[in-house]
Design an enzyme around this catalytic site. Sequence first.
Site, PDB file in Angstrom:
ATOM      1  CD  GLU A 148      -4.046  -2.283   6.985  1.00  0.00           C
ATOM      2  OE1 GLU A 148      -2.923  -2.655   6.882  1.00  0.00           O
ATOM      3  OE2 GLU A 148      -4.575  -1.445   6.785  1.00  0.00           O
ATOM      4  N   GLY A 150       1.697   2.218  11.049  1.00  0.00           N
ATOM      5  CA  GLY A 150       2.463   3.465  10.830  1.00  0.00           C
ATOM      6  C   GLY A 150       3.663   3.585  11.829  1.00  0.00           C
ATOM      7  CG  HIS A 197      -6.325   2.122   4.536  1.00  0.00           C
ATOM      8  ND1 HIS A 197      -5.946   3.008   5.384  1.00  0.00           N
ATOM      9  CD2 HIS A 197      -5.297   0.875   4.596  1.00  0.00           C
ATOM     10  CE1 HIS A 197      -4.697   2.893   5.919  1.00  0.00           C
ATOM     11  NE2 HIS A 197      -4.404   1.453   5.305  1.00  0.00           N
ATOM     12  CB  SER A 203       4.144  -1.473  12.610  1.00  0.00           C
ATOM     13  OG  SER A 203       3.577  -0.500  12.740  1.00  0.00           O
ATOM     14  N   GLY A 240       2.649  -1.073   4.391  1.00  0.00           N
ATOM     15  CA  GLY A 240       2.462   0.437   4.248  1.00  0.00           C
ATOM     16  C   GLY A 240       4.035   1.086   4.121  1.00  0.00           C
ATOM     17  CG  ASN A 259      -1.698   1.146   1.416  1.00  0.00           C
ATOM     18  OD1 ASN A 259      -1.853   1.845   0.530  1.00  0.00           O
ATOM     19  ND2 ASN A 259      -2.629   1.262   2.498  1.00  0.00           N
ATOM     20  CD1 TRP A 260       3.560   1.016  -2.966  1.00  0.00           C
ATOM     21  CD2 TRP A 260       3.701   2.200  -4.913  1.00  0.00           C
ATOM     22  NE1 TRP A 260       4.203   0.296  -3.914  1.00  0.00           N
ATOM     23  CE2 TRP A 260       4.350   0.967  -5.200  1.00  0.00           C
ATOM     24  CE3 TRP A 260       3.489   3.035  -6.104  1.00  0.00           C
ATOM     25  CZ2 TRP A 260       4.895   0.656  -6.018  1.00  0.00           C
ATOM     26  CZ3 TRP A 260       4.023   2.888  -6.875  1.00  0.00           C
ATOM     27  CH2 TRP A 260       4.907   1.636  -7.207  1.00  0.00           C
ATOM     28  CE  LYS A 261      -0.465   3.571   4.766  1.00  0.00           C
ATOM     29  NZ  LYS A 261      -0.547   3.488   6.102  1.00  0.00           N
TER      30      LYS A 261
HETATM   31  P1  PGA Z   1       2.103   0.278   7.775  1.00  0.00           P
HETATM   32  O1  PGA Z   1       0.650   0.576   7.018  1.00  0.00           O
HETATM   33  O2  PGA Z   1       2.705  -0.722   7.304  1.00  0.00           O
HETATM   34  O3  PGA Z   1       3.068   1.673   7.632  1.00  0.00           O
HETATM   35  O4  PGA Z   1       1.851   0.230   9.472  1.00  0.00           O
HETATM   36  C1  PGA Z   1      -0.035  -0.397   6.905  1.00  0.00           C
HETATM   37  C2  PGA Z   1      -1.295   0.103   6.476  1.00  0.00           C
HETATM   38  O5  PGA Z   1      -1.899   1.278   6.716  1.00  0.00           O
HETATM   39  O6  PGA Z   1      -2.022  -0.408   5.528  1.00  0.00           O
END
Ligand code: PGA
Length: 247
Positions: free
Chosen positions: A161, A167, A91, A209, A230, A6-8
Amino acid sequence: MLIVANWKAYVENLEKAERLVAVSKKLLRTTEHRIVLAPPAPLLGAFAMKNTSRIAYAAQDVSATTGGAETGETTAQIYAASGATYAIIGHSERRAAGDTDAIVAEKLAHAIAADLTPILCIGERERDRDGRYLAFIREEITAAFTPLTSKERSRAIIAYEPLWAIGKTAESAIGSSDLAEMVLYIRKVLSELLPGKNASHALVLYGGSVEPGNIRDLARATGIDGFLIGHASVDDVMFAALTKELS
Ligand code: PGA
């Protein structure tokens, strides 16, 4: 294992996107795992339209509308026409921006109607001692699945999640025994909502994470089918390292 990157909105230029796509292609030469990239919409179009590799592409979200006079919306149908085959739905960052359970249910239905495989994100904000977070998870799945037929429900992938784990760093992610317990619980809830043996076939991913330092532990004996990643997915060194950890 299904690895969803997930590149956000982390990736904002073509050079970086190209580097990440190249790393994924290279990884796919030596791994049996499936890699799904979820770039921001314009970048998804740039890569997915001319895709000839084993990489699959996911929308990070789809519109709650079905097109027409809807400036700024990107519908599930447009994503499908752009080469996406998956869609992340619900999400926590979209829910924080206003997606209610009802909107999530609608988006899920649109994704399925456009023949995208939906990755439905669920997760509690915090863990309480009384186990209320379990009821919360049950409600999130039920609210999203209720409007769907059983055939449609069977198409969804669940991504667990927990918000408290998103994050951060590997130390803040869930532990493997808590994850194993949650995967069992999610499958139990699915068994009440899906016909026959479909609950045992449903894919359940973990996100929050995931890093090279914890992915192996989280994959071992937890019953998980893959990961939604992420920040570690937009660092080419980390992404390669965590995929290799799974081999
Ligand atoms: P993260 O994000 O790996 O940076 O915790 C995961 C997500 O929000 O899909």
